[in-house]
Motif scaffolding. Structure first.
Motif, PDB file in Angstrom:
ATOM      1  N   ALA A  76     -15.062  17.967  -7.916  1.00  0.00           N
ATOM      2  CA  ALA A  76     -13.617  17.810  -7.726  1.00  0.00           C
ATOM      3  C   ALA A  76     -12.876  18.207  -8.999  1.00  0.00           C
ATOM      4  N   ARG A  77     -13.498  17.901 -10.138  1.00  0.00           N
ATOM      5  CA  ARG A  77     -12.850  18.204 -11.415  1.00  0.00           C
ATOM      6  C   ARG A  77     -12.680  19.715 -11.611  1.00  0.00           C
ATOM      7  N   VAL A  78     -13.727  20.473 -11.262  1.00  0.00           N
ATOM      8  CA  VAL A  78     -13.665  21.904 -11.562  1.00  0.00           C
ATOM      9  C   VAL A  78     -12.988  22.721 -10.453  1.00  0.00           C
ATOM     10  N   LEU A  79     -12.694  22.077  -9.314  1.00  0.00           N
ATOM     11  CA  LEU A  79     -12.063  22.811  -8.207  1.00  0.00           C
ATOM     12  C   LEU A  79     -10.539  22.769  -8.329  1.00  0.00           C
ATOM     13  N   VAL A  80      -9.892  23.854  -7.860  1.00  0.00           N
ATOM     14  CA  VAL A  80      -8.436  23.842  -7.759  1.00  0.00           C
ATOM     15  C   VAL A  80      -8.051  22.973  -6.555  1.00  0.00           C
ATOM     16  N   PRO A  81      -6.801  22.497  -6.468  1.00  0.00           N
ATOM     17  CA  PRO A  81      -6.395  21.734  -5.275  1.00  0.00           C
ATOM     18  C   PRO A  81      -6.612  22.578  -4.012  1.00  0.00           C
ATOM     19  N   GLY A  82      -7.227  21.953  -3.013  1.00  0.00           N
ATOM     20  CA  GLY A  82      -7.530  22.684  -1.779  1.00  0.00           C
ATOM     21  C   GLY A  82      -8.774  23.536  -1.881  1.00  0.00           C
ATOM     22  N   GLY A  83      -9.450  23.483  -3.057  1.00  0.00           N
ATOM     23  CA  GLY A  83     -10.677  24.260  -3.248  1.00  0.00           C
ATOM     24  C   GLY A  83     -11.796  23.752  -2.349  1.00  0.00           C
ATOM     25  N   LEU A  84     -12.773  24.643  -2.109  1.00  0.00           N
ATOM     26  CA  LEU A  84     -13.808  24.331  -1.118  1.00  0.00           C
ATOM     27  C   LEU A  84     -15.104  23.892  -1.792  1.00  0.00           C
ATOM     28  N   LEU A  85     -15.754  22.924  -1.169  1.00  0.00           N
ATOM     29  CA  LEU A  85     -17.075  22.492  -1.619  1.00  0.00           C
ATOM     30  C   LEU A  85     -18.042  22.724  -0.470  1.00  0.00           C
ATOM     31  N   VAL A  86     -19.151  23.409  -0.751  1.00  0.00           N
ATOM     32  CA  VAL A  86     -20.159  23.649   0.281  1.00  0.00           C
ATOM     33  C   VAL A  86     -21.425  22.911  -0.106  1.00  0.00           C
ATOM     34  N   LEU A  87     -21.884  22.041   0.802  1.00  0.00           N
ATOM     35  CA  LEU A  87     -23.119  21.289   0.541  1.00  0.00           C
ATOM     36  C   LEU A  87     -24.242  21.844   1.405  1.00  0.00           C
ATOM     37  N   GLY A  88     -25.471  21.343   1.146  1.00  0.00           N
ATOM     38  CA  GLY A  88     -26.627  21.753   1.935  1.00  0.00           C
ATOM     39  C   GLY A  88     -26.530  21.208   3.346  1.00  0.00           C
ATOM     40  N   ARG A  89     -27.407  21.725   4.235  1.00  0.00           N
ATOM     41  CA  ARG A  89     -27.286  21.423   5.648  1.00  0.00           C
ATOM     42  C   ARG A  89     -27.582  19.973   5.989  1.00  0.00           C
ATOM     43  N   VAL A  90     -28.250  19.248   5.109  1.00  0.00           N
ATOM     44  CA  VAL A  90     -28.504  17.830   5.427  1.00  0.00           C
ATOM     45  C   VAL A  90     -27.693  16.921   4.502  1.00  0.00           C
ATOM     46  N   GLU A  91     -26.826  17.520   3.716  1.00  0.00           N
ATOM     47  CA  GLU A  91     -26.072  16.702   2.770  1.00  0.00           C
ATOM     48  C   GLU A  91     -24.644  16.510   3.269  1.00  0.00           C
ATOM     49  N   SER A  92     -24.004  15.440   2.813  1.00  0.00           N
ATOM     50  CA  SER A  92     -22.620  15.236   3.217  1.00  0.00           C
ATOM     51  C   SER A  92     -21.904  14.370   2.200  1.00  0.00           C
ATOM     52  N   VAL A  93     -20.577  14.396   2.280  1.00  0.00           N
ATOM     53  CA  VAL A  93     -19.805  13.560   1.369  1.00  0.00           C
ATOM     54  C   VAL A  93     -19.416  12.249   2.043  1.00  0.00           C
ATOM     55  N   PHE A 118     -12.226  26.644 -10.265  1.00  0.00           N
ATOM     56  CA  PHE A 118     -12.957  27.353  -9.213  1.00  0.00           C
ATOM     57  C   PHE A 118     -12.278  27.159  -7.864  1.00  0.00           C
ATOM     58  N   HIS A 119     -12.388  28.189  -7.019  1.00  0.00           N
ATOM     59  CA  HIS A 119     -11.868  28.076  -5.658  1.00  0.00           C
ATOM     60  C   HIS A 119     -12.937  27.583  -4.704  1.00  0.00           C
ATOM     61  N   VAL A 120     -14.187  27.896  -5.045  1.00  0.00           N
ATOM     62  CA  VAL A 120     -15.302  27.443  -4.202  1.00  0.00           C
ATOM     63  C   VAL A 120     -16.427  26.961  -5.113  1.00  0.00           C
ATOM     64  N   VAL A 121     -17.026  25.823  -4.741  1.00  0.00           N
ATOM     65  CA  VAL A 121     -18.251  25.375  -5.407  1.00  0.00           C
ATOM     66  C   VAL A 121     -19.327  25.237  -4.345  1.00  0.00           C
ATOM     67  N   LEU A 122     -20.424  25.983  -4.509  1.00  0.00           N
ATOM     68  CA  LEU A 122     -21.563  25.808  -3.606  1.00  0.00           C
ATOM     69  C   LEU A 122     -22.592  24.958  -4.323  1.00  0.00           C
ATOM     70  N   MET A 123     -22.817  23.769  -3.792  1.00  0.00           N
ATOM     71  CA  MET A 123     -23.797  22.863  -4.398  1.00  0.00           C
ATOM     72  C   MET A 123     -24.744  22.459  -3.281  1.00  0.00           C
ATOM     73  N   ARG A 124     -25.673  23.391  -2.990  1.00  0.00           N
ATOM     74  CA  ARG A 124     -26.512  23.162  -1.816  1.00  0.00           C
ATOM     75  C   ARG A 124     -27.904  22.708  -2.238  1.00  0.00           C
ATOM     76  N   ASN A 125     -28.400  21.710  -1.516  1.00  0.00           N
ATOM     77  CA  ASN A 125     -29.762  21.212  -1.712  1.00  0.00           C
ATOM     78  C   ASN A 125     -30.031  20.749  -3.137  1.00  0.00           C
ATOM     79  N   LEU A 126     -29.061  20.057  -3.689  1.00  0.00           N
ATOM     80  CA  LEU A 126     -29.284  19.382  -4.971  1.00  0.00           C
ATOM     81  C   LEU A 126     -29.288  17.863  -4.738  1.00  0.00           C
ATOM     82  N   PHE A 127     -28.349  17.425  -3.876  1.00  0.00           N
ATOM     83  CA  PHE A 127     -28.258  15.999  -3.543  1.00  0.00           C
ATOM     84  C   PHE A 127     -29.581  15.429  -3.057  1.00  0.00           C
ATOM     85  N   ILE A 128     -30.346  16.275  -2.355  1.00  0.00           N
ATOM     86  CA  ILE A 128     -31.560  15.744  -1.713  1.00  0.00           C
ATOM     87  C   ILE A 128     -32.567  15.212  -2.724  1.00  0.00           C
ATOM     88  N   TYR A 129     -32.431  15.608  -3.992  1.00  0.00           N
ATOM     89  CA  TYR A 129     -33.353  15.105  -5.013  1.00  0.00           C
ATOM     90  C   TYR A 129     -32.752  13.953  -5.811  1.00  0.00           C
TER      91      TYR A 129
END
Lengths: 412, 263
Positions: free
Chosen positions: B224-241, B199-210
């Protein structure tokens, strides 16, 4: 009154039996034809009597059936106007009470569906208000989360800087310890240097003294040479006089002729002696002159040496002073560096407690982030619940509308 | 309600795992507690222990509890600034890194509003690409498959987008075919594994909060496993890595919570 129909029926049967009895008496049975006739008449009379009484009953029943028919069509505005004291009257009264009750119940149901729709409406409004509020809360939480994230990042950076500062402070402490040692060493060395310069000064003093003494001694040489010179002059004068004397003697010897020949030889010898003496004297004079010149030279060299030694002495004095100053400032440096070392140590200590504070702040920031996630989860759940409520409210509204349309089939 | 004890929570987690296959230990205590409370009230159980007994016997209640555990909240173009940032970043990267066709994972997708918003984003940017929309809830995926949504959910779009991408039915709007054909709904439990890769982009929003921190770390590894190098991860507005994903991801747009796979 309650068993009118039964009574009528019994009456009809009795009438049929009476009629049959009367026929039997009046026309005694002769054959089966008569018998059939009697029965036929009996049945005819019974039928007529039954029809009459039935007609009397059905009139009321038809009226009631009309009412029931209209009721079945949903018209509850009907008034039951059958008044009788028999079973039909009973039925009519029951029907009237049924109509009244139905009217009342359906009226209430109609009113209920109305207020139910209103309630659902206001529930929907409340739900959308809660949803709006939840969205606002979610926005605020996101704001807080943004702040917490920034805070965490800042604290992280600050912690990094603190670590740098701490390592710098400890490096300063280390370096300043080394510097302190160096300063201490240079203080010692410069003290040694100052001492050596003092010794050199003393040595210079000695040299000066020796040179002065030598000059003095060499000056006596000069005087002696002058004395020799005057002695040589005396010798020269003597040899000159002897020379003149020898010349005079030669002249006198020549005058004396042969008698004076021997004397002339002696006079010649005396003249030669005087000449030798003069030559020796002049050699001595040359030597003593040379001695004087050399002595002069030595003296001037010695004077040069003296002034050089004096300059050297001044220089060593300056060196000594400088070294003393260096010693003093090295001491000062040592003290200052020691103070720096102390400060740096204190700073290192301070940064380590600053680190503790930083990690505390970091902990708070982390807690905040966790808290915002928790709050965000709760608002998400609330939003989901609100959606559910909206759906349920819609379902209730639909049901109540259905109910109302059912009720509206009735005319009240 | 008396909050459930540790033992009760553990028993609930085990039962959730046995009955639904959900990794019970991934969910936070606070979340399970909050979800439990309304079910207790509805069923009239006096305490969590009694409710656990009840739910184990009653399959209908079990389904009700499962639906409570999957929070379907979503909307079209939720947090529009995220989509703006993503569109901008994608515009640059897709051409410079040769991401064509784009592969995007919306996980969890719930009823699919996010996936369809992404489809609209791709349409508007004239980008070639497909979106894999993953969720555990079959009923939610069914809505995405039907493409029919109540009008209320469409508020995040402007009128032109609504007209262009939706047809109006009696009391709902239906997404047009060229949107829905870009989206592939997939039923899977993301806490177990992500579907597919590259994948080039993974949107995983508002899952971490639970989820617990351990689960978050694992999910970041999966992303990270399913993303290509340089691929983007989008998290929810209150989540972070920042706390859990050091080394795996680095921020691209911190505000919009867009990260890229490091290395």
């Amino acid at each position: 009154m309650r068993v009118k129909i039964t009574e009528a029926f019994v009456g009809v049967v009795l009438m049929v039996l009476l009629f049959a009895a009367w026929l039997d008496i009046k026309y005694p049975a002769e054959d089966w034809k008569n018998m059939i006739l009697k029965i036929f008449f009996g049945l005819l009379v019974g039928l007529v009597a039954g029809l009459v009484s039935a007609n009397f009953l059905t009139k009321k029943l038809v009226a009631l059936a009309g009412v029931a028919e209209k009721l079945a069509q949903g018209d509850l505005t009907q008034e039951v106007s059958v008044h009788a004291s028999d079973e039909v009257g009973l039925l009519a009264r029951s029907l009237a009470s049924l109509v009244r009750n139905l009217r009342e119940v359906l009226g209430q149901v109609k009113a209920s569906t109305g207020s139910m729709a209103q309630a659902v409406q206001s529930l929907t409004v409340s739900t959308s208000q809660v949803a709006t509020a939840t969205t606002e809360v979610a926005g605020n939480i996101q704001g807080i989360a943004k702040g917490a994230e920034k805070q965490a990042a800042s604290v992280e950076r600050a912690a990094e800087v603190t670590v740098q500062v701490a390592s710098a402070a400890s490096a300063i402490a280390d370096k300043s310890r080394v510097t302190e040692e160096h300063a201490s060493t240079s203080a010692e060395r410069s003290a040694e240097g100052a001492e050596a310069a003092g010794e050199a000064n003393a040595a210079m003093d000695d040299i000066l003294r020796h040179v002065e003494k030598s000059v003095e001694q060499v000056s006596t040489f000069k005087e002696r040479a002058t004395e020799i010179h005057s002695l040589v002059e005396g010798i020269s004068t003597l040899s000159h006089q002897t020379h003149i004397l020898a010349l005079n003697a030669t002249i006198e010897a020549a005058r004396a002729g042969d008698a004076g020949r021997g004397f002339a030889v002696v006079a010649e010898e005396v003249r030669r002696l005087s000449e030798n003496t003069r030559e020796l004297a002049s050699q001595i004079a040359r030597l003593s002159q040379e001695i004087t010149g050399r002595t002069q030279e030595v003296v001037s060299r010695m004077e040069e040496t003296h002034s050089a030694a004096r300059l050297g002495q001044k220089r060593t004095e300056a060196v000594s002073t400088a070294l003393e100053r260096i010693t003093a400032s090295a001491e000062e440096t040592k003290e200052a560096v020691r103070a720096i070392s102390r400060e740096a140590a204190a700073q290192a200590l301070g940064t380590s407690s600053l680190n503790a504070i930083m990690s505390e702040i970091q902990g708070v920031a982390t807690d905040n982030a966790a808290g915002t996630q928790e709050a965000s989860a709760a608002t998400e759940e609330t939003t989901a619940s609100m959606d559910e409520i909206s759906q349920q409210a819609q379902a209730v509204l639909n049901e109540s509308n259905r109910l109302r349309s059912l009720v509206e089939k009735f005319k009240l | 309600m008396k909050p459930p004890s540790r033992a009760e929570l553990r028993s609930l987690r085990e039962w959730i795992e046995r009955s639904f296959g959900l990794r019970g230990e991934d969910y936070r205590d606070s979340f399970l507690t909050r979800r439990l409370e309304p079910r207790l009230q509805v069923t009239g159980c006096p305490d969590p222990a009694a409710y656990l007994k009840h739910v184990k016997r009653d399959p209908k209640e079990a389904r009700a509890l499962l639906s409570k555990l999957l929070i379907p909240t979503t909307e079209f173009f939720r947090n529009p600034e995220v989509f703006e940032a993503l569109s901008e970043i994608l515009g640059k990267r897709a051409s410079s890194l040769g991401w064509k066709p784009l592969r995007i994972l919306s996980a969890p997708c719930s009823t699919g509003e996010e996936a369809l918003s992404l489809a609209i984003l791709l349409e508007e940017a004239k980008m070639d690409g497909r979106i894999v929309a993953a969720d555990l809830s079959l009923s939610a995926l069914r809505r995405l498959k039907s493409g029919a949504y109540p009008f209320k959910g469409l508020e995040g779009m402007d009128i032109k987008q609504k007209e262009r991408y939706f047809t109006v039915e009696e009391n709902r709007a239906r997404a047009v075919r060229r949107l829905t054909r870009r989206v592939l709904p997939v039923c899977c439990d993301l806490t177990r594994a992500f579907p597919g890769r590259g994948f080039h982009v993974v949107l995983m929003r508002n899952l971490f909060i639970y989820l617990t921190e351990a689960a978050q770390v694992r999910l970041l590894g999966e992303a990270a496993r399913v993303l290509v190098p340089g691929g983007l991860l989008v998290l929810g507005r209150v989540e972070s890595v920042s706390r859990t994903g050091h080394g795996l991801f680095k921020p691209v747009a911190r505000e919009a919570r867009v990260y890229e796979k490091a290395g």
